[in-house]
Design a protein around this motif. Sequence first.
Motif, mmCIF file in Angstrom:
data_model
loop_
_atom_site.group_PDB
_atom_site.id
_atom_site.type_symbol
_atom_site.label_atom_id
_atom_site.label_comp_id
_atom_site.label_asym_id
_atom_site.label_seq_id
_atom_site.Cartn_x
_atom_site.Cartn_y
_atom_site.Cartn_z
ATOM 1 N N HIS A 1 10.543 -1.711 0.734
ATOM 2 C CA HIS A 1 9.281 -2.566 1.327
ATOM 3 C C HIS A 1 7.976 -2.305 1.352
ATOM 4 O O HIS A 1 7.617 -1.300 0.888
ATOM 5 N N ILE A 2 7.232 -3.767 0.966
ATOM 6 C CA ILE A 2 5.672 -3.602 0.232
ATOM 7 C C ILE A 2 5.500 -2.625 1.204
ATOM 8 O O ILE A 2 4.388 -1.974 1.988
ATOM 9 N N ASN A 3 5.722 -3.496 2.739
ATOM 10 C CA ASN A 3 5.277 -2.919 3.921
ATOM 11 C C ASN A 3 5.478 -1.197 3.876
ATOM 12 O O ASN A 3 4.572 0.166 4.434
ATOM 13 N N GLU A 4 6.579 -0.186 3.284
ATOM 14 C CA GLU A 4 6.841 0.997 3.450
ATOM 15 C C GLU A 4 6.019 1.479 2.242
ATOM 16 O O GLU A 4 5.092 2.926 2.863
ATOM 17 N N TRP A 5 5.720 0.506 1.465
ATOM 18 C CA TRP A 5 5.125 1.539 0.216
ATOM 19 C C TRP A 5 3.349 1.376 0.603
ATOM 20 O O TRP A 5 2.832 2.562 0.383
ATOM 21 N N LEU A 6 2.734 0.542 0.654
ATOM 22 C CA LEU A 6 1.745 0.523 1.624
ATOM 23 C C LEU A 6 1.694 2.037 2.062
ATOM 24 O O LEU A 6 0.412 2.499 2.639
ATOM 25 N N GLN A 7 2.534 2.399 3.465
ATOM 26 C CA GLN A 7 1.886 3.731 4.054
ATOM 27 C C GLN A 7 1.895 4.992 3.036
ATOM 28 O O GLN A 7 1.286 5.494 3.665
ATOM 29 N N THR A 8 2.285 4.231 2.147
ATOM 30 C CA THR A 8 2.395 6.110 0.961
ATOM 31 C C THR A 8 0.889 5.744 0.235
ATOM 32 O O THR A 8 0.307 7.096 -0.109
ATOM 33 N N ILE A 9 0.092 5.195 0.373
ATOM 34 C CA ILE A 9 -1.231 4.913 -0.191
ATOM 35 C C ILE A 9 -2.342 5.608 0.234
ATOM 36 O O ILE A 9 -2.424 4.775 2.323
ATOM 37 N N PRO A 10 -3.291 5.911 0.536
ATOM 38 C CA PRO A 10 -5.326 5.823 1.469
ATOM 39 C C PRO A 10 -5.135 4.588 2.011
ATOM 40 O O PRO A 10 -5.468 3.581 0.794
ATOM 41 N N PRO A 11 -5.866 4.526 2.800
ATOM 42 C CA PRO A 11 -6.366 3.151 3.870
ATOM 43 C C PRO A 11 -7.829 2.254 2.947
ATOM 44 O O PRO A 11 -7.332 1.516 2.130
ATOM 45 N N LEU A 12 -8.219 3.044 2.218
ATOM 46 C CA LEU A 12 -8.980 2.560 0.910
ATOM 47 C C LEU A 12 -8.104 1.917 -0.179
ATOM 48 O O LEU A 12 -8.532 0.930 -0.294
ATOM 49 N N ALA A 13 -7.727 2.448 -1.078
ATOM 50 C CA ALA A 13 -6.374 2.055 -1.429
ATOM 51 C C ALA A 13 -5.578 0.946 -1.115
ATOM 52 O O ALA A 13 -5.758 -0.341 -1.506
ATOM 53 N N ILE A 14 -5.689 0.652 -0.058
ATOM 54 C CA ILE A 14 -4.452 -0.493 0.558
ATOM 55 C C ILE A 14 -5.717 -1.509 0.644
ATOM 56 O O ILE A 14 -5.422 -2.474 0.717
ATOM 57 N N ILE A 15 -6.774 -1.483 0.841
ATOM 58 C CA ILE A 15 -8.237 -2.115 0.829
ATOM 59 C C ILE A 15 -8.451 -2.947 -0.666
ATOM 60 O O ILE A 15 -8.393 -4.097 -0.175
ATOM 61 N N LEU A 16 -8.515 -2.380 -1.015
ATOM 62 C CA LEU A 16 -8.584 -2.292 -2.763
ATOM 63 C C LEU A 16 -7.510 -3.073 -3.347
ATOM 64 O O LEU A 16 -7.870 -3.967 -3.888
#
Length: 216
Positions: free
Chosen positions: A2-17
Amino acid sequence: MHINEWLQTIPPLAIILLVGFVIGLESLGIPLPGEIVLVSASLLAAQHVVSPVAVAGAAMTGAIVGDSIGYAIGRKGGKPLFVWAGRKFPKHFGPAHLATAEKAFERWGMWAVFFGRFIALLRIFAGPLAGALHMRYWKFLTANALGGIVWAGGTTAVIYYLGIVAEKWLSRFSWIGLLAAVLFGIGTAWFMKRRAAKAAAELESDAEPDPVSKPA
């Protein structure tokens, strides 16, 4: 995954970008799950993975900039651009989709750009179609900026605070207790519905004349 699970694997700055990038491309006219990415990032903000202010800011920027680029593309390409896109991507840019979007613009004018931010179909069409229809840019920019701020900021705030509340409740009660409460609520609603249906049937039965009895 799921997108939510995938987002947890990347750094916070990358999530924002990523939030700004995906929403920007969607606003430009490319069919991407911008709203899903925003909701997922807002839930991560509720879990203190990333800042909710940064998520909202990235979403606002992506929405406003992406729509403006889409406006420029639509103004240059005109309606032939939509005809070409309809042949290439009929599921998203078919004649029926374009007709629906045009009717919205005819009815609401510049506010179709504002309200379009909250409707998946118009969110993709709003910028390019406003440009193709030669809407004045200052009108477009006003509605675009207001829509982007309200949609991005509102969605982030609502999901963030709902996530905070849900986390507090789940920390106080066990999953068994929560499940029992949900089942009790469903059972109560079902029982009340059956009782209401039975009462209505009884009223109808009382109102009907007796077919056996005849006037003397």
